[in-house]
Design an enzyme around this catalytic site. Sequence first.
Site, PDB file in Angstrom:
ATOM      1  CB  ILE A  12       8.917   1.006  44.500  1.00  0.00           C
ATOM      2  CG1 ILE A  12       7.457   1.344  44.161  1.00  0.00           C
ATOM      3  CG2 ILE A  12       8.956  -0.921  44.665  1.00  0.00           C
ATOM      4  CD1 ILE A  12       7.097   0.877  42.680  1.00  0.00           C
ATOM      5  CG  ASP A  31      17.326   8.378  42.573  1.00  0.00           C
ATOM      6  OD1 ASP A  31      17.007   9.624  41.817  1.00  0.00           O
ATOM      7  OD2 ASP A  31      16.369   7.672  43.133  1.00  0.00           O
ATOM      8  CG  ASN A  32      17.947  11.498  37.800  1.00  0.00           C
ATOM      9  OD1 ASN A  32      16.990  11.137  38.572  1.00  0.00           O
ATOM     10  ND2 ASN A  32      17.815  11.660  36.616  1.00  0.00           N
ATOM     11  CB  SER A 124       3.687  -1.255  34.906  1.00  0.00           C
ATOM     12  OG  SER A 124       2.549  -0.944  35.002  1.00  0.00           O
ATOM     13  CE1 TYR A 148       5.955   4.094  33.605  1.00  0.00           C
ATOM     14  CE2 TYR A 148       4.059   3.284  33.663  1.00  0.00           C
ATOM     15  CZ  TYR A 148       5.142   3.601  34.141  1.00  0.00           C
ATOM     16  OH  TYR A 148       5.069   2.585  35.359  1.00  0.00           O
ATOM     17  CE  LYS A 152       8.269   1.087  33.728  1.00  0.00           C
ATOM     18  NZ  LYS A 152       9.433   1.120  34.295  1.00  0.00           N
ATOM     19  CG  ASN A 198      -0.923   7.407  40.452  1.00  0.00           C
ATOM     20  OD1 ASN A 198       0.172   7.827  40.411  1.00  0.00           O
ATOM     21  ND2 ASN A 198      -1.568   6.657  39.543  1.00  0.00           N
ATOM     22  NE  ARG A 230      -7.004   0.759  38.034  1.00  0.00           N
ATOM     23  CZ  ARG A 230      -8.237   0.983  37.313  1.00  0.00           C
ATOM     24  NH1 ARG A 230      -9.083  -0.012  37.709  1.00  0.00           N
ATOM     25  NH2 ARG A 230      -8.368   1.838  36.577  1.00  0.00           N
ATOM     26  N   GLY A 291      -8.737   6.176  29.254  1.00  0.00           N
ATOM     27  CA  GLY A 291      -7.811   5.333  29.296  1.00  0.00           C
ATOM     28  C   GLY A 291      -7.932   4.408  30.550  1.00  0.00           C
ATOM     29  CG  ASP A 292      -8.907   5.360  34.739  1.00  0.00           C
ATOM     30  OD1 ASP A 292      -7.638   5.069  34.226  1.00  0.00           O
ATOM     31  OD2 ASP A 292      -9.461   5.954  35.766  1.00  0.00           O
TER      32      ASP A 292
HETATM   33  P1  NAD Z   1       9.718   7.151  41.743  1.00  0.00           P
HETATM   34  O1  NAD Z   1       9.485   8.256  40.634  1.00  0.00           O
HETATM   35  O2  NAD Z   1       9.440   7.377  43.116  1.00  0.00           O
HETATM   36  O3  NAD Z   1      11.246   6.523  41.712  1.00  0.00           O
HETATM   37  C1  NAD Z   1      12.209   6.317  40.535  1.00  0.00           C
HETATM   38  C2  NAD Z   1      13.268   7.017  41.127  1.00  0.00           C
HETATM   39  O4  NAD Z   1      14.235   7.172  39.776  1.00  0.00           O
HETATM   40  C3  NAD Z   1      13.216   8.573  41.414  1.00  0.00           C
HETATM   41  O5  NAD Z   1      14.099   8.582  42.783  1.00  0.00           O
HETATM   42  C4  NAD Z   1      13.952   9.158  40.204  1.00  0.00           C
HETATM   43  O6  NAD Z   1      14.755  10.207  40.800  1.00  0.00           O
HETATM   44  C5  NAD Z   1      14.932   8.328  39.598  1.00  0.00           C
HETATM   45  N1  NAD Z   1      15.295   8.435  38.319  1.00  0.00           N
HETATM   46  C6  NAD Z   1      14.566   8.440  37.058  1.00  0.00           C
HETATM   47  N2  NAD Z   1      15.289   8.607  36.401  1.00  0.00           N
HETATM   48  C7  NAD Z   1      16.551   8.457  36.512  1.00  0.00           C
HETATM   49  C8  NAD Z   1      17.760   8.318  35.721  1.00  0.00           C
HETATM   50  N3  NAD Z   1      17.615   8.493  34.196  1.00  0.00           N
HETATM   51  N4  NAD Z   1      18.819   8.231  36.278  1.00  0.00           N
HETATM   52  C9  NAD Z   1      18.793   7.995  37.705  1.00  0.00           C
HETATM   53  N5  NAD Z   1      17.492   8.211  38.426  1.00  0.00           N
HETATM   54  C10 NAD Z   1      16.482   8.414  37.942  1.00  0.00           C
HETATM   55  O7  NAD Z   1       8.746   5.952  41.298  1.00  0.00           O
HETATM   56  P2  NAD Z   1       8.441   4.665  41.662  1.00  0.00           P
HETATM   57  O8  NAD Z   1       6.961   4.692  41.906  1.00  0.00           O
HETATM   58  O9  NAD Z   1       9.151   4.248  42.852  1.00  0.00           O
HETATM   59  O10 NAD Z   1       8.584   3.726  40.684  1.00  0.00           O
HETATM   60  C11 NAD Z   1       9.803   2.710  40.701  1.00  0.00           C
HETATM   61  C12 NAD Z   1       9.739   2.103  39.177  1.00  0.00           C
HETATM   62  O11 NAD Z   1       8.431   1.255  39.359  1.00  0.00           O
HETATM   63  C13 NAD Z   1       9.487   3.048  37.921  1.00  0.00           C
HETATM   64  O12 NAD Z   1      10.237   2.309  37.092  1.00  0.00           O
HETATM   65  C14 NAD Z   1       8.061   2.724  37.714  1.00  0.00           C
HETATM   66  O13 NAD Z   1       7.541   3.131  36.040  1.00  0.00           O
HETATM   67  C15 NAD Z   1       7.873   1.699  38.182  1.00  0.00           C
HETATM   68  N6  NAD Z   1       6.362   1.246  38.470  1.00  0.00           N
HETATM   69  C16 NAD Z   1       5.835   2.111  39.442  1.00  0.00           C
HETATM   70  C17 NAD Z   1       4.357   2.045  39.682  1.00  0.00           C
HETATM   71  C18 NAD Z   1       3.867   2.629  40.734  1.00  0.00           C
HETATM   72  O14 NAD Z   1       2.469   2.645  41.036  1.00  0.00           O
HETATM   73  N7  NAD Z   1       4.423   3.429  41.514  1.00  0.00           N
HETATM   74  C19 NAD Z   1       3.680   0.947  39.103  1.00  0.00           C
HETATM   75  C20 NAD Z   1       4.253   0.083  38.043  1.00  0.00           C
HETATM   76  C21 NAD Z   1       5.476   0.247  37.718  1.00  0.00           C
HETATM   77  C1  UD1 Z   2      -1.844   3.761  37.230  1.00  0.00           C
HETATM   78  C2  UD1 Z   2      -1.125   4.136  36.097  1.00  0.00           C
HETATM   79  C3  UD1 Z   2      -0.766   3.006  35.409  1.00  0.00           C
HETATM   80  C4  UD1 Z   2      -0.165   2.156  36.251  1.00  0.00           C
HETATM   81  C5  UD1 Z   2      -0.748   1.437  37.473  1.00  0.00           C
HETATM   82  C6  UD1 Z   2      -0.156   0.612  38.272  1.00  0.00           C
HETATM   83  C7  UD1 Z   2      -2.175   6.347  35.615  1.00  0.00           C
HETATM   84  C8  UD1 Z   2      -2.998   7.169  34.735  1.00  0.00           C
HETATM   85  N1  UD1 Z   2      -2.072   5.024  35.381  1.00  0.00           N
HETATM   86  O1  UD1 Z   2      -3.228   3.324  36.986  1.00  0.00           O
HETATM   87  O2  UD1 Z   2       0.003   3.292  34.327  1.00  0.00           O
HETATM   88  O3  UD1 Z   2       0.201   0.849  35.499  1.00  0.00           O
HETATM   89  O4  UD1 Z   2      -1.210   2.946  38.165  1.00  0.00           O
HETATM   90  O5  UD1 Z   2       0.675   1.267  39.189  1.00  0.00           O
HETATM   91  O6  UD1 Z   2      -1.389   7.040  36.246  1.00  0.00           O
HETATM   92  N2  UD1 Z   2      -9.019   7.584  40.808  1.00  0.00           N
HETATM   93  C9  UD1 Z   2     -10.014   8.225  41.048  1.00  0.00           C
HETATM   94  N3  UD1 Z   2      -9.647   9.704  41.543  1.00  0.00           N
HETATM   95  C10 UD1 Z   2      -8.443  10.024  41.438  1.00  0.00           C
HETATM   96  C11 UD1 Z   2      -7.443   9.054  41.219  1.00  0.00           C
HETATM   97  C12 UD1 Z   2      -7.788   7.931  40.561  1.00  0.00           C
HETATM   98  O7  UD1 Z   2     -11.330   8.000  41.166  1.00  0.00           O
HETATM   99  O8  UD1 Z   2      -8.183  11.200  41.692  1.00  0.00           O
HETATM  100  C13 UD1 Z   2      -9.612   6.016  40.582  1.00  0.00           C
HETATM  101  C14 UD1 Z   2      -9.197   5.529  39.179  1.00  0.00           C
HETATM  102  O9  UD1 Z   2     -10.007   5.852  38.200  1.00  0.00           O
HETATM  103  C15 UD1 Z   2      -8.724   3.926  39.537  1.00  0.00           C
HETATM  104  C16 UD1 Z   2      -8.533   3.923  40.775  1.00  0.00           C
HETATM  105  O10 UD1 Z   2      -8.748   5.268  41.302  1.00  0.00           O
HETATM  106  O11 UD1 Z   2     -10.082   3.276  39.192  1.00  0.00           O
HETATM  107  C17 UD1 Z   2      -6.591   3.971  40.756  1.00  0.00           C
HETATM  108  O12 UD1 Z   2      -6.127   5.050  40.022  1.00  0.00           O
HETATM  109  P1  UD1 Z   2      -4.613   5.297  39.903  1.00  0.00           P
HETATM  110  O13 UD1 Z   2      -4.075   5.341  41.261  1.00  0.00           O
HETATM  111  O14 UD1 Z   2      -4.249   6.332  38.880  1.00  0.00           O
HETATM  112  O15 UD1 Z   2      -4.195   3.688  39.463  1.00  0.00           O
HETATM  113  P2  UD1 Z   2      -4.428   3.109  37.844  1.00  0.00           P
HETATM  114  O16 UD1 Z   2      -5.464   3.990  37.315  1.00  0.00           O
HETATM  115  O17 UD1 Z   2      -4.463   1.659  38.243  1.00  0.00           O
END
Ligand code: NAD
Ligand code: UD1
Length: 330
Positions: A12, A31-32, A124, A148, A152, A198, A230, A291-292
């Site tokens: 993101i 970023d690390n 999140s 996790y 948040k 995911n 979702r 957990g879903d």
């Molecule tokens: P990502 O893992 O692709 O990006 C996170 C980045 O942070 C990585 O490049 C990693 O190297 C860096 N990082 C982690 N710990 C660090 C530290 N201590 N110091 C410096 N860099 C560090 O994840 P993303 O999907 O881009 O998510 C970004 C943020 O959004 C996260 O905080 C995640 O929890 C939150 N978020 C993501 C999702 C999702 O579905 N992707 C959903 C809800 C919230």
């Molecule tokens: C994930 C995170 C959650 C985060 C949310 C929003 C996990 C376990 N949970 O949940 O903490 O807040 O994203 O970013 O990672 N599915 C399948 N087969 C698969 C993978 C997923 O059927 O192989 C289904 C799941 O049951 C769900 C949907 O696809 O119904 C989306 O799953 P996923 O992408 O993991 O996201 P979240 O479950 O919403």
Amino acid sequence: MTILVTGGLGFIGSHTVVELIKNNYEVVIADNLANSKLEVLERLYQITGVRPIFYQIDVTDEALVEEIFRKHKFAGLIHFAGLKAVGESVEKPLDYYYNNIVSTMVLSKMCLRYQVDKFVFSSSATVYGEQPSPLREDMELKPRTNPYGETKAISERILIDTARANENFAVSLLRYFNPIGAHESGLIGEDPNGIPNNLMPFVTKVAKGLLVKLSVFGHDYDTVDGTGVRDYIHVVDLARGHVRAIEGLDTGVSIYNLGTGKGTSVLELVNAFIRVNGVDVPYEFVGRRSGDVATCFADVSKVERELGWKAELTIEDMVRDAWGFEQGGE
Ligand code: NAD
Ligand code: UD1
């Protein structure tokens, strides 16, 4: 105006860097590389023509973070850096609590010390837990019971209390729903290590033949076709939401859902992927994943009203761009 983007080489963060540069911000990335690759920096240059300043540091390290705050005058920061794998957080709770909470505390402390007034935080939808959708920002937080989700909710609390005690410190808590897709160039996207947890990255790997088939977790939910629903949002829309959040941040605490407000089932997403990209995605139904929840989607009226932001890209755009990135990675 210079913005510090922690985690700016991640999924993101990298898309947000592109949108910030397009909107004439200067960007400093910290970023690390815990979950990203240095190569993304080069890709950002290819997309934008600009090379953001990059520090390879751990943002839990106060001394290293302070050096950056001393060198640059930031107008604000966006804190993406964090660990995000739910299953891993259950196995390694201390890593998650330490990384995600200490980073938020160190960065807030530096903001106060160096008069950086705008803090945008990656939260999140997981903080809502098992409440009925559409989920609204004023609902009580009931994070899903995993470390996790707790990190948040706790980070949100820390930032709210810090903003209350410091009137110039403005905080925006952005609760993301399910970001998927990639930049239309196919140069940056979601590139998880190992077997994806995911849905979308799993689907692209099956389509490419790297994984045999998708397991659909549960088809007996009370939803349109029995599979989980979702709120998938294109990562570029999400990135644009961050630019609006920075621009709209004034005083106090603002909390926004970033989603589309629409639910899509697993089968609807998989079928859209097959239809739009003309590739096969073999799947089988298996039991529910623990957990879903059945359904999770956002009420997006607040962010639309207050920030004038609205997701514009469609499920078709999301599946097309996710596939474009997977193929670009060949
Ligand atoms: P990502 O893992 O692709 O990006 C996170 C980045 O942070 C990585 O490049 C990693 O190297 C860096 N990082 C982690 N710990 C660090 C530290 N201590 N110091 C410096 N860099 C560090 O994840 P993303 O999907 O881009 O998510 C970004 C943020 O959004 C996260 O905080 C995640 O929890 C939150 N978020 C993501 C999702 C999702 O579905 N992707 C959903 C809800 C919230
Ligand atoms: C994930 C995170 C959650 C985060 C949310 C929003 C996990 C376990 N949970 O949940 O903490 O807040 O994203 O970013 O990672 N599915 C399948 N087969 C698969 C993978 C997923 O059927 O192989 C289904 C799941 O049951 C769900 C949907 O696809 O119904 C989306 O799953 P996923 O992408 O993991 O996201 P979240 O479950 O919403």
